[in-house]
Write a protein that holds these residues in place. Sequence first.
Motif, mmCIF file in Angstrom:
data_model
loop_
_atom_site.group_PDB
_atom_site.id
_atom_site.type_symbol
_atom_site.label_atom_id
_atom_site.label_comp_id
_atom_site.label_asym_id
_atom_site.label_seq_id
_atom_site.Cartn_x
_atom_site.Cartn_y
_atom_site.Cartn_z
ATOM 1 N N SER A 137 0.726 -0.948 0.240
ATOM 2 C CA SER A 137 0.139 0.565 0.157
ATOM 3 C C SER A 137 0.696 1.563 -0.312
ATOM 4 C CB SER A 137 -0.894 -0.113 1.132
ATOM 5 O OG SER A 137 -0.226 -0.030 2.687
ATOM 6 N N ARG A 138 2.611 1.522 0.092
ATOM 7 C CA ARG A 138 3.031 2.431 0.071
ATOM 8 C C ARG A 138 3.671 2.586 -1.210
ATOM 9 N NH1 ARG A 138 3.838 1.405 5.753
ATOM 10 N NH2 ARG A 138 2.894 3.458 7.047
ATOM 11 N N VAL A 139 3.557 3.431 -2.282
ATOM 12 C CA VAL A 139 4.036 2.903 -3.004
ATOM 13 C C VAL A 139 5.213 5.484 -3.384
ATOM 14 C CG1 VAL A 139 2.748 1.747 -4.405
ATOM 15 C CG2 VAL A 139 2.340 4.320 -5.310
ATOM 16 N N PHE A 140 6.169 5.345 -3.810
ATOM 17 C CA PHE A 140 7.284 6.282 -3.962
ATOM 18 C C PHE A 140 8.162 6.373 -5.241
ATOM 19 C CE2 PHE A 140 8.094 3.719 0.304
ATOM 20 C CZ PHE A 140 7.164 4.715 1.044
ATOM 21 N N TYR A 141 8.036 7.234 -6.083
ATOM 22 C CA TYR A 141 8.255 8.152 -6.924
ATOM 23 C C TYR A 141 9.343 9.294 -6.905
ATOM 24 C CZ TYR A 141 2.949 7.160 -8.121
ATOM 25 O OH TYR A 141 2.258 7.023 -8.507
ATOM 26 N N PRO A 142 10.045 9.181 -7.525
ATOM 27 C CA PRO A 142 11.305 9.713 -7.035
ATOM 28 C C PRO A 142 11.111 11.656 -6.727
ATOM 29 C CG PRO A 142 11.570 8.961 -9.980
ATOM 30 C CD PRO A 142 9.835 8.375 -9.076
ATOM 31 N N THR A 143 10.348 11.966 -7.473
ATOM 32 C CA THR A 143 9.693 13.259 -7.081
ATOM 33 C C THR A 143 9.266 13.327 -5.445
ATOM 34 O OG1 THR A 143 7.448 12.884 -7.242
ATOM 35 C CG2 THR A 143 8.292 14.184 -9.369
ATOM 36 N N ASP A 144 9.246 11.928 -4.872
ATOM 37 C CA ASP A 144 9.521 12.243 -3.675
ATOM 38 C C ASP A 144 9.845 12.284 -2.013
ATOM 39 O OD1 ASP A 144 5.986 11.419 -4.083
ATOM 40 O OD2 ASP A 144 6.361 9.874 -3.844
ATOM 41 N N ALA A 145 11.097 12.364 -3.012
ATOM 42 C CA ALA A 145 13.199 12.744 -2.806
ATOM 43 C C ALA A 145 12.456 13.890 -1.617
ATOM 44 C CB ALA A 145 13.880 12.191 -3.537
ATOM 45 N N LYS A 146 11.908 14.682 -2.240
ATOM 46 C CA LYS A 146 12.937 15.962 -2.170
ATOM 47 C C LYS A 146 11.660 16.341 -0.767
ATOM 48 C CE LYS A 146 11.997 21.184 -2.740
ATOM 49 N NZ LYS A 146 11.004 22.076 -3.665
ATOM 50 N N LEU A 147 10.150 15.287 -0.609
ATOM 51 C CA LEU A 147 9.363 15.817 0.885
ATOM 52 C C LEU A 147 9.979 15.144 2.001
ATOM 53 C CD1 LEU A 147 5.927 15.668 -1.263
ATOM 54 C CD2 LEU A 147 7.439 17.708 -0.187
ATOM 55 N N GLU A 149 12.821 13.973 1.977
ATOM 56 C CA GLU A 149 14.242 15.071 2.466
ATOM 57 C C GLU A 149 13.984 16.266 3.746
ATOM 58 O OE1 GLU A 149 17.728 15.683 3.811
ATOM 59 O OE2 GLU A 149 18.064 14.236 2.668
ATOM 60 N N GLU A 150 13.108 16.802 3.794
ATOM 61 C CA GLU A 150 12.261 17.737 4.596
ATOM 62 C C GLU A 150 11.881 17.513 5.491
ATOM 63 O OE1 GLU A 150 9.173 19.483 2.251
ATOM 64 O OE2 GLU A 150 10.738 20.361 0.763
ATOM 65 N N ASP A 151 10.947 15.773 5.523
ATOM 66 C CA ASP A 151 11.173 15.142 6.941
ATOM 67 C C ASP A 151 12.065 14.481 7.552
ATOM 68 O OD1 ASP A 151 7.962 15.526 6.159
ATOM 69 O OD2 ASP A 151 7.508 13.285 5.619
ATOM 70 N N LEU A 152 13.371 14.313 7.333
ATOM 71 C CA LEU A 152 14.293 13.991 7.350
ATOM 72 C C LEU A 152 14.862 15.005 8.559
ATOM 73 C CD1 LEU A 152 15.823 10.906 8.375
ATOM 74 C CD2 LEU A 152 17.752 12.088 6.193
ATOM 75 N N GLU A 153 14.733 15.798 7.970
ATOM 76 C CA GLU A 153 15.425 16.967 8.869
ATOM 77 C C GLU A 153 14.481 17.378 10.178
ATOM 78 O OE1 GLU A 153 18.244 19.555 8.026
ATOM 79 O OE2 GLU A 153 18.469 17.447 6.731
ATOM 80 N N ILE A 154 13.177 17.229 9.737
ATOM 81 C CA ILE A 154 12.908 17.746 10.438
ATOM 82 C C ILE A 154 13.183 16.886 11.879
ATOM 83 C CG2 ILE A 154 10.118 17.901 11.459
ATOM 84 C CD1 ILE A 154 9.080 18.576 8.378
ATOM 85 N N LEU A 155 12.848 15.467 11.331
ATOM 86 C CA LEU A 155 13.187 14.354 12.914
ATOM 87 C C LEU A 155 14.474 14.761 13.544
ATOM 88 C CD1 LEU A 155 12.016 11.659 14.548
ATOM 89 C CD2 LEU A 155 13.171 10.717 12.425
ATOM 90 N N LYS A 156 15.342 15.239 12.339
ATOM 91 C CA LYS A 156 16.456 15.389 13.065
ATOM 92 C C LYS A 156 17.146 17.056 13.964
ATOM 93 C CE LYS A 156 19.608 18.026 10.205
ATOM 94 N NZ LYS A 156 20.255 18.564 9.607
ATOM 95 N N GLU A 157 16.483 17.592 13.901
ATOM 96 C CA GLU A 157 16.147 19.031 14.252
ATOM 97 C C GLU A 157 15.795 18.920 15.636
ATOM 98 O OE1 GLU A 157 18.106 21.831 13.972
ATOM 99 O OE2 GLU A 157 18.658 20.901 11.443
#
Length: 237
Positions: A137-147, A149-157
């Motif tokens: 039920s989870r699919v990813f597109y190359p264009t999702d990478a930017k989002l 990365e933003e989420d990973l930054e949110i978790l990091k901060e």
Amino acid sequence: MFSWSNCSAMKQFDLLLVRLKLPTFCVGKSMDDKSKSSTQKGTFDGSRKDINAAIDRIREFTGTKIIFWDLREPFIENLYKPSVSQSRLEAVIEPLDVELNQLCDIIVEPLRDRVVTSLLQASLEGLLRVLLDGGPSRVFYPTDAKLLEEDLEILKEFFISGGDGLPRGVVENQVARVRLVVKLHGLETRELVEDLRSSSGKLGADNQTLLRILCHRADSEASQFVKKQYKIPKSSA
């Protein structure tokens, strides 16, 4: 938002730490005194190791329980469903903040960083589970990478907490392995397939990781490659 200044130790735990402090032994002049002191020191050194091992197991369990049990529904089961843009990591930060504040109400200051580091590690393990073993039920597109990365930054901060949390270097080191997976999600299917076929490791990932990303890729090229390469029978539907 969570603040490290909110961390307070319960009096019971303060007393426990005092009781666990190792006594200072006086080394006497006689051989008997030296032998007794050596035996006592060895006993308490062993106790210290056992206590540290127990603490490590408890903190690992605590982080895993919070992410994979307490926050299982918003994090493991629902993050990035039905798509990345419709279910961002921001929705998980608030309940994660609540859990972290509750955790800091019952841990003593000397153990703070060790326990919270375990929660960070469990959070990243949960994110990897979603990105690599998220199910059909989870699919990813190359264009999702930017989002992503933003989420990973949110978790990091969140864990750095403006300098009041874990050291930035510690968090960056932990996040690096997930950052690679996010980067791979941003590559075209052709690049992933070529690296998987050649087993060159040029992209910095092993074949299993590349295969898992292709299995979550929402395009016919990835689907056809996986089915042909690994002889997966066509669906009867």
